[in-house]
Design a protein around this motif. Structure first.
Motif, mmCIF file in Angstrom:
data_model
loop_
_atom_site.group_PDB
_atom_site.id
_atom_site.type_symbol
_atom_site.label_atom_id
_atom_site.label_comp_id
_atom_site.label_asym_id
_atom_site.label_seq_id
_atom_site.Cartn_x
_atom_site.Cartn_y
_atom_site.Cartn_z
ATOM 1 N N ASN A 22 0.827 -1.211 0.000
ATOM 2 C CA ASN A 22 0.000 0.000 0.000
ATOM 3 C C ASN A 22 0.857 1.255 0.000
ATOM 4 O O ASN A 22 0.503 2.250 -0.638
ATOM 5 C CB ASN A 22 -0.949 -0.003 1.195
ATOM 6 N N ALA A 23 1.973 1.224 0.706
ATOM 7 C CA ALA A 23 2.885 2.370 0.698
ATOM 8 C C ALA A 23 3.483 2.564 -0.696
ATOM 9 O O ALA A 23 3.662 3.706 -1.145
ATOM 10 C CB ALA A 23 3.988 2.168 1.730
ATOM 11 N N LYS A 34 -0.322 10.381 -14.032
ATOM 12 C CA LYS A 34 -1.344 9.645 -14.789
ATOM 13 C C LYS A 34 -1.966 8.523 -13.960
ATOM 14 O O LYS A 34 -3.046 8.061 -14.275
ATOM 15 C CB LYS A 34 -0.750 9.044 -16.061
ATOM 16 N N ARG A 35 -1.284 8.111 -12.933
ATOM 17 C CA ARG A 35 -1.777 7.021 -12.086
ATOM 18 C C ARG A 35 -2.253 7.582 -10.748
ATOM 19 O O ARG A 35 -1.919 7.084 -9.687
ATOM 20 C CB ARG A 35 -0.693 5.984 -11.894
ATOM 21 N N LYS A 36 -3.043 8.622 -10.818
ATOM 22 C CA LYS A 36 -3.508 9.311 -9.622
ATOM 23 C C LYS A 36 -4.531 8.492 -8.843
ATOM 24 O O LYS A 36 -4.604 8.570 -7.627
ATOM 25 C CB LYS A 36 -4.112 10.652 -10.040
ATOM 26 N N HIS A 37 -5.324 7.710 -9.545
ATOM 27 C CA HIS A 37 -6.342 6.901 -8.875
ATOM 28 C C HIS A 37 -5.717 5.632 -8.317
ATOM 29 O O HIS A 37 -4.808 5.051 -8.906
ATOM 30 C CB HIS A 37 -7.463 6.544 -9.852
ATOM 31 N N ARG A 38 -6.231 5.199 -7.182
ATOM 32 C CA ARG A 38 -5.651 4.049 -6.490
ATOM 33 C C ARG A 38 -5.704 2.787 -7.336
ATOM 34 O O ARG A 38 -4.743 2.030 -7.397
ATOM 35 C CB ARG A 38 -6.378 3.817 -5.169
ATOM 36 N N GLU A 42 -2.475 0.701 -8.484
ATOM 37 C CA GLU A 42 -2.322 -0.669 -8.005
ATOM 38 C C GLU A 42 -2.234 -1.655 -9.171
ATOM 39 O O GLU A 42 -1.433 -2.593 -9.140
ATOM 40 C CB GLU A 42 -3.492 -1.018 -7.096
ATOM 41 N N TYR A 43 -3.024 -1.434 -10.197
ATOM 42 C CA TYR A 43 -2.975 -2.299 -11.372
ATOM 43 C C TYR A 43 -1.613 -2.200 -12.058
ATOM 44 O O TYR A 43 -1.010 -3.211 -12.419
ATOM 45 C CB TYR A 43 -4.091 -1.919 -12.353
ATOM 46 N N TRP A 44 -1.114 -0.991 -12.221
ATOM 47 C CA TRP A 44 0.186 -0.776 -12.869
ATOM 48 C C TRP A 44 1.298 -1.443 -12.074
ATOM 49 O O TRP A 44 2.160 -2.116 -12.623
ATOM 50 C CB TRP A 44 0.428 0.722 -13.024
#
Length: 68
Positions: A22-23, A34-38, A42-44
């Protein structure tokens, strides 16, 4: 320390290793705009974990971020 504590406190170590994941997700969200959403972060991170498990010691053990 991972080998020692997983031998004696396996269930507690899973919680700690999930916290580390999570950290890492939080770090990705701050680092890459571009990966602002959790979920995207997490997918990336999960795709990277599947591709190269040797980046982190807990990924070698199979504690990966989810890449659904």
């Amino acid at each position: 320390w991972i080998n020692y504590y997983t031998h004696f406190y396996k269930t507690e170590m899973y919680a700690v290793l999930r916290y580390i994941n999570n950290a890492l997700v939080k770090w990705v969200r701050r680092k890459y705009k571009k990966r602002k959403h959790r979920r995207r972060a997490e997918y990336w991170l999960g795709c990277i974990a599947k591709r190269d498990r040797n980046l982190f010691a807990h990924w070698k053990m199979g504690i990966l971020p989810t890449a659904e």
